[in-house]
Scaffold this motif. Structure first.
Motif, PDB file in Angstrom:
ATOM      1  N   ALA A  46     -15.184 -60.892  20.443  1.00 21.11           N
ATOM      2  CA  ALA A  46     -13.954 -60.131  20.248  1.00 21.11           C
ATOM      3  C   ALA A  46     -13.421 -59.744  21.620  1.00 21.11           C
ATOM      4  O   ALA A  46     -14.190 -59.586  22.567  1.00 21.11           O
ATOM      5  CB  ALA A  46     -14.193 -58.862  19.427  1.00 21.11           C
ATOM      6  N   SER A  47     -12.109 -59.596  21.715  1.00 15.26           N
ATOM      7  CA  SER A  47     -11.555 -58.953  22.901  1.00 15.26           C
ATOM      8  C   SER A  47     -11.963 -57.483  22.864  1.00 15.26           C
ATOM      9  O   SER A  47     -12.121 -56.901  21.791  1.00 15.26           O
ATOM     10  CB  SER A  47     -10.030 -59.065  22.911  1.00 15.26           C
ATOM     11  OG  SER A  47      -9.619 -60.422  22.843  1.00 15.26           O
ATOM     12  N   TYR A  48     -12.128 -56.885  24.030  1.00 14.47           N
ATOM     13  CA  TYR A  48     -12.560 -55.489  24.041  1.00 14.47           C
ATOM     14  C   TYR A  48     -11.406 -54.512  23.918  1.00 14.47           C
ATOM     15  O   TYR A  48     -11.590 -53.356  23.514  1.00 14.47           O
ATOM     16  CB  TYR A  48     -13.351 -55.177  25.320  1.00 14.47           C
ATOM     17  CG  TYR A  48     -12.574 -55.297  26.614  1.00 14.47           C
ATOM     18  CD1 TYR A  48     -11.697 -54.298  27.035  1.00 14.47           C
ATOM     19  CD2 TYR A  48     -12.720 -56.410  27.430  1.00 14.47           C
ATOM     20  CE1 TYR A  48     -10.982 -54.403  28.219  1.00 14.47           C
ATOM     21  CE2 TYR A  48     -12.024 -56.527  28.618  1.00 14.47           C
ATOM     22  CZ  TYR A  48     -11.155 -55.531  29.018  1.00 14.47           C
ATOM     23  OH  TYR A  48     -10.456 -55.646  30.183  1.00 14.47           O
ATOM     24  N   ASN A  49     -10.172 -54.930  24.210  1.00 13.96           N
ATOM     25  CA  ASN A  49      -9.063 -54.005  24.434  1.00 13.96           C
ATOM     26  C   ASN A  49      -8.787 -53.061  23.272  1.00 13.96           C
ATOM     27  O   ASN A  49      -8.556 -51.860  23.474  1.00 13.96           O
ATOM     28  CB  ASN A  49      -7.797 -54.792  24.752  1.00 13.96           C
ATOM     29  CG  ASN A  49      -7.986 -55.790  25.870  1.00 13.96           C
ATOM     30  OD1 ASN A  49      -8.540 -56.863  25.632  1.00 13.96           O
ATOM     31  ND2 ASN A  49      -7.566 -55.445  27.077  1.00 13.96           N
ATOM     32  N   ASP A  50      -8.788 -53.588  22.044  1.00 17.92           N
ATOM     33  CA  ASP A  50      -8.384 -52.781  20.895  1.00 17.92           C
ATOM     34  C   ASP A  50      -9.571 -52.186  20.130  1.00 17.92           C
ATOM     35  O   ASP A  50      -9.380 -51.541  19.106  1.00 17.92           O
ATOM     36  CB  ASP A  50      -7.547 -53.621  19.931  1.00 17.92           C
ATOM     37  CG  ASP A  50      -6.199 -53.992  20.523  1.00 17.92           C
ATOM     38  OD1 ASP A  50      -5.856 -53.470  21.596  1.00 17.92           O
ATOM     39  OD2 ASP A  50      -5.495 -54.819  19.909  1.00 17.92           O
ATOM     40  N   GLN A  51     -10.781 -52.392  20.632  1.00 18.75           N
ATOM     41  CA  GLN A  51     -11.943 -51.853  19.924  1.00 18.75           C
ATOM     42  C   GLN A  51     -12.117 -50.351  20.160  1.00 18.75           C
ATOM     43  O   GLN A  51     -12.777 -49.668  19.375  1.00 18.75           O
ATOM     44  CB  GLN A  51     -13.219 -52.579  20.365  1.00 18.75           C
ATOM     45  CG  GLN A  51     -13.267 -54.043  19.969  1.00 18.75           C
ATOM     46  CD  GLN A  51     -14.622 -54.664  20.244  1.00 18.75           C
ATOM     47  OE1 GLN A  51     -15.657 -54.127  19.861  1.00 18.75           O
ATOM     48  NE2 GLN A  51     -14.622 -55.796  20.941  1.00 18.75           N
ATOM     49  N   PHE A  52     -11.518 -49.839  21.255  1.00 12.82           N
ATOM     50  CA  PHE A  52     -11.736 -48.448  21.638  1.00 12.82           C
ATOM     51  C   PHE A  52     -10.416 -47.670  21.563  1.00 12.82           C
ATOM     52  O   PHE A  52      -9.329 -48.248  21.561  1.00 12.82           O
ATOM     53  CB  PHE A  52     -12.305 -48.384  23.051  1.00 12.82           C
ATOM     54  CG  PHE A  52     -13.564 -49.204  23.224  1.00 12.82           C
ATOM     55  CD1 PHE A  52     -14.783 -48.712  22.806  1.00 12.82           C
ATOM     56  CD2 PHE A  52     -13.515 -50.472  23.781  1.00 12.82           C
ATOM     57  CE1 PHE A  52     -15.938 -49.461  22.949  1.00 12.82           C
ATOM     58  CE2 PHE A  52     -14.660 -51.240  23.928  1.00 12.82           C
ATOM     59  CZ  PHE A  52     -15.883 -50.730  23.512  1.00 12.82           C
ATOM     60  N   THR A  53     -10.520 -46.356  21.516  1.00 14.72           N
ATOM     61  CA  THR A  53      -9.325 -45.514  21.439  1.00 14.72           C
ATOM     62  C   THR A  53      -8.845 -45.060  22.811  1.00 14.72           C
ATOM     63  O   THR A  53      -7.779 -44.448  22.925  1.00 14.72           O
ATOM     64  CB  THR A  53      -9.608 -44.265  20.595  1.00 14.72           C
ATOM     65  OG1 THR A  53     -10.725 -43.552  21.145  1.00 14.72           O
ATOM     66  CG2 THR A  53      -9.916 -44.657  19.152  1.00 14.72           C
ATOM     67  N   ASP A  54      -9.605 -45.375  23.853  1.00 13.21           N
ATOM     68  CA  ASP A  54      -9.285 -44.943  25.207  1.00 13.21           C
ATOM     69  C   ASP A  54      -8.321 -45.943  25.845  1.00 13.21           C
ATOM     70  O   ASP A  54      -8.659 -47.105  26.048  1.00 13.21           O
ATOM     71  CB  ASP A  54     -10.582 -44.854  26.028  1.00 13.21           C
ATOM     72  CG  ASP A  54     -10.359 -44.257  27.412  1.00 13.21           C
ATOM     73  OD1 ASP A  54      -9.191 -44.065  27.812  1.00 13.21           O
ATOM     74  OD2 ASP A  54     -11.375 -43.997  28.109  1.00 13.21           O
ATOM     75  N   SER A  55      -7.110 -45.480  26.176  1.00 10.15           N
ATOM     76  CA  SER A  55      -6.115 -46.371  26.777  1.00 10.15           C
ATOM     77  C   SER A  55      -6.554 -46.865  28.147  1.00 10.15           C
ATOM     78  O   SER A  55      -6.113 -47.934  28.611  1.00 10.15           O
ATOM     79  CB  SER A  55      -4.763 -45.670  26.891  1.00 10.15           C
ATOM     80  OG  SER A  55      -4.858 -44.521  27.724  1.00 10.15           O
ATOM     81  N   ALA A  56      -7.432 -46.137  28.818  1.00  7.97           N
ATOM     82  CA  ALA A  56      -7.937 -46.591  30.120  1.00  7.97           C
ATOM     83  C   ALA A  56      -8.751 -47.868  29.975  1.00  7.97           C
ATOM     84  O   ALA A  56      -8.816 -48.683  30.914  1.00  7.97           O
ATOM     85  CB  ALA A  56      -8.787 -45.498  30.761  1.00  7.97           C
ATOM     86  N   ILE A  57      -9.384 -48.055  28.828  1.00  6.38           N
ATOM     87  CA  ILE A  57     -10.105 -49.306  28.570  1.00  6.38           C
ATOM     88  C   ILE A  57      -9.119 -50.394  28.171  1.00  6.38           C
ATOM     89  O   ILE A  57      -9.172 -51.515  28.684  1.00  6.38           O
ATOM     90  CB  ILE A  57     -11.170 -49.104  27.481  1.00  6.38           C
ATOM     91  CG1 ILE A  57     -12.217 -48.100  27.951  1.00  6.38           C
ATOM     92  CG2 ILE A  57     -11.826 -50.435  27.111  1.00  6.38           C
ATOM     93  CD1 ILE A  57     -13.268 -47.771  26.901  1.00  6.38           C
TER      94      ILE A  57
END
Length: 597
Positions: A46-57
């Protein structure tokens, strides 16, 4: 490059699942030398970008780190142990414990490392993979990194899809014997009812090789000794669009009666040819219907997902589509394998999208930096582009579904330097694979009047948006523009014309009785106007709508939650245009409409 498979002489272990995860700014120097100190875990693939809620990630520019522990199966003693990364977007570094074992540039093709010397059967090791999403003027695709006033690094690029990154394809561990098969190449031909199969088997060391060809029922239909040669299949069943038939080429390294290594390569017997203005598969004219697509789904980003793969193919079948282009990068190998089995035709594309600084000036022709110069797309860019072509052909050469290579999407081919940039790349592609046509797609900025390189290619692939970016809301004018454009290309070149993009952004649920852009009615009427123009040009050999489904893009006020040109929503619900396409394409069945003039 052979895709890993479990065989009688090889074992395969998936490393997919949850990995420890951190961005580079959170873990300090040399994070591969220790267990990552992070509370985060990320799914692979999976791409990591949308897995987390932190916009810095999500907006991170630079390297991220994945880590997990791996145990080598205890039965692998005496075997070579290979680690394979399906893709690391856009650059990957792999560490086994503290040792760097592989580096790779290019975000959509696989790479491997022989880690036999670093691990032992039954032993455990720490696997760390660093993935860098940075794009520069010497990468494919190109981009530029800037620093904001508050010190944040930001990525800009000239492709209209989100720069998803991470480990979007599977990571695997597999074993091979010490002397093993490294690669197989299959090239097929048709002679009436007889199929010819030229093969070449590459081995890790000099060895005796034999091959057998099995039909779909497992019966042997041909055999030969030697690492290269040609076998014939009598009463062959060809691979056809919509009617796939696959054979097995079983390659074996033998020592007397002992099989030291075996690998089965699936293939289909078919030919591809461009003759005048016709595109021929097995000597028969073929008319493309289908889509440009994206590997793009909610949460996963560009992560491969088998369920979406199956559903997307079902939806393409439902519309009557017979083809798609891997816009704008090589897709996961599982996608091509399913296309092989389903009889779906594929145009296989490199990640060379955005080699076009003319888009900075827009359709208005404002001044812009030169696309080809020592400070923009240069010799280093072309070298990266060439490597991308080599890796694409090496990975996908045996897929019968792949009928054409597309080496770039919408490059600036009307600018000075375009021919010097592209001519060596076209020559390289033909040298690597002389059996398939070569193409690129021309943007709206490239016309039959200003283009500098169309003569180098076998098929003229045009991306056209009359009725959307030009003559917006005026479909009568748009249809006239499209027909005039097509006739201009026809008069200049005797080549097939494939419309590889045409489409209009559409918000599902927005309706109007007038030709109002963004409505579902307008999207359907837009497609119908284009189809009328296509049908009046005999050289047109197909139409691929942009896009199959809505997809995520980077920030931009001209995009509302991404690009909305899909005939399906991002979660695969049909818009009215999907029914318009179904009505047209289901009746065509791969044949050119009879109204052509």
């Amino acid at each position: 490059m052979l895709k890993p498979r479990a065989t009688a002489t090889r074992d395969l272990v998936s490393l997919d699942g949850l990995w420890r995860f951190a961005i580079s700014t959170a873990v300090g120097e040399r994070p591969w030398t220790r267990t990552l100190d992070t509370p985060l875990e990320a799914a692979v693939p999976a791409s990591y970008n949308d897995q987390f809620t932190d916009s810095a990630i999500r907006d991170h520019v630079g390297r991220v780190w994945y880590q997990r522990t791996v145990r080598v199966p205890r039965g692998w003693a005496g075997e070579r142990v290979i680690l394979r990364v399906g893709a690391a977007t856009h650059e990957g570094r792999v560490y086994v414990d503290d040792v760097l074992v592989a580096e790779h540039i290019g975000g959509y093709t696989p790479f491997e490392a022989d880690i036999t010397e670093q691990v032992g059967a039954g032993g455990e090791f720490r696997l760390t993979i660093g993935v860098n999403n940075e794009l520069t003027h010497t990468t494919v695709p190109p981009g530029r990194i800037t620093v904001t006033q508050d010190g944040r690094r930001t990525q800009t690029h000239h492709h209209d899809f989100f720069n998803y990154a991470g480990l979007a394809r599977s990571v695997q561990l597999y074993s091979v014997p010490s002397v093993h098969i490294e690669d197989i190449t299959v090239v097929t031909g048709l002679d009436a009812t007889t199929g010819t199969v030229a093969y070449e088997v590459e081995t890790s060391a000099a060895a005796a090789v034999r091959v057998r060809v099995l039909d779909a029922a497992g019966a042997e239909v041909a055999a030969a000794d030697g690492a290269s040669g040609t076998v014939r299949i009598d009463d062959v069943t060809p691979w056809r669009p919509g009617a796939a038939y696959l054979y097995d080429l079983v390659a074996e390294i033998v020592d007397g009666d002992t099989v030291l290594d075996t690998y089965t390569q699936l293939f289909g017997v078919r030919t591809v040819e461009v003759r005048g203005t016709r595109f021929l598969i097995n000597g028969e004219p073929f008319y493309f219907t289908g889509f440009g697509k994206h590997e793009d789904t909610p949460v996963r980003g560009k992560g491969h997902d088998d369920a979406y793969l199956v559903h997307d193919f079902q939806l393409m079948r439902w519309t009557g589509a017979n083809s798609f282009r891997t816009t704008h990068y090589p897709y996961a190998e599982e996608v091509l394998e399913l296309a092989d089995r389903q009889g779906i035709v594929v145009i296989d594309e490199t990640a060379a999208v955005g080699i076009n600084l003319a888009v900075v000036g827009g359709l208005g022709g404002r001044p812009h930096p030169p696309t080809y110069s020592p400070d923009t797309c240069n010799d280093d860019t072309r070298a990266a582009h060439a490597q991308a072509i080599r890796e694409l052909v090496a990975r996908d050469k045996n897929h019968p579904s792949v009928v054409m290579w597309c080496i770039a999407n919408e490059p600036s081919t009307h600018e000075e330097g375009a021919r010097e940039y592209f001519e060596p790349l076209v020559e390289l592609t033909r040298k690597l694979d002389p059996t398939r046509p070569v193409s690129h797609t021309a943007s709206l900025l490239t016309t039959f009047k200003n283009d500098l390189i169309a003569d180098l290619f076998d098929v003229l692939c045009l991306n056209r948006y009359y009725g959307w970016y030009i003559a917006t809301g005026d479909l009568a004018t748009a249809e006239t523009y499209m027909e005039a454009d097509l006739r201009g290309w026809c008069e200049k070149y005797t080549k097939p014309i494939l419309i590889t993009e045409y489409g209009a952004d559409t918000l599902p649920g927005l309706h109007s009785v007038w030709d109002q852009p963004w409505t579902e009615e307008y999207q359907a009427a837009y497609l119908e106007a284009n189809h009328r123009a296509f049908d009046r040009c005999a050289a047109v050999v197909g139409e691929q709508v942009w896009n199959f489904a809505d997809f995520q893009t980077s920030n931009g006020i001209h995009r509302v939650d991404g690009n909305r040109k899909g005939v399906f929503t991002r979660d695969r619900r049909p818009k009215a245009a999907a029914h318009t396409l179904k009505a047209r394409w289901s009746s065509l069945n791969g044949r050119k409409p009879s109204s052509s003039g």
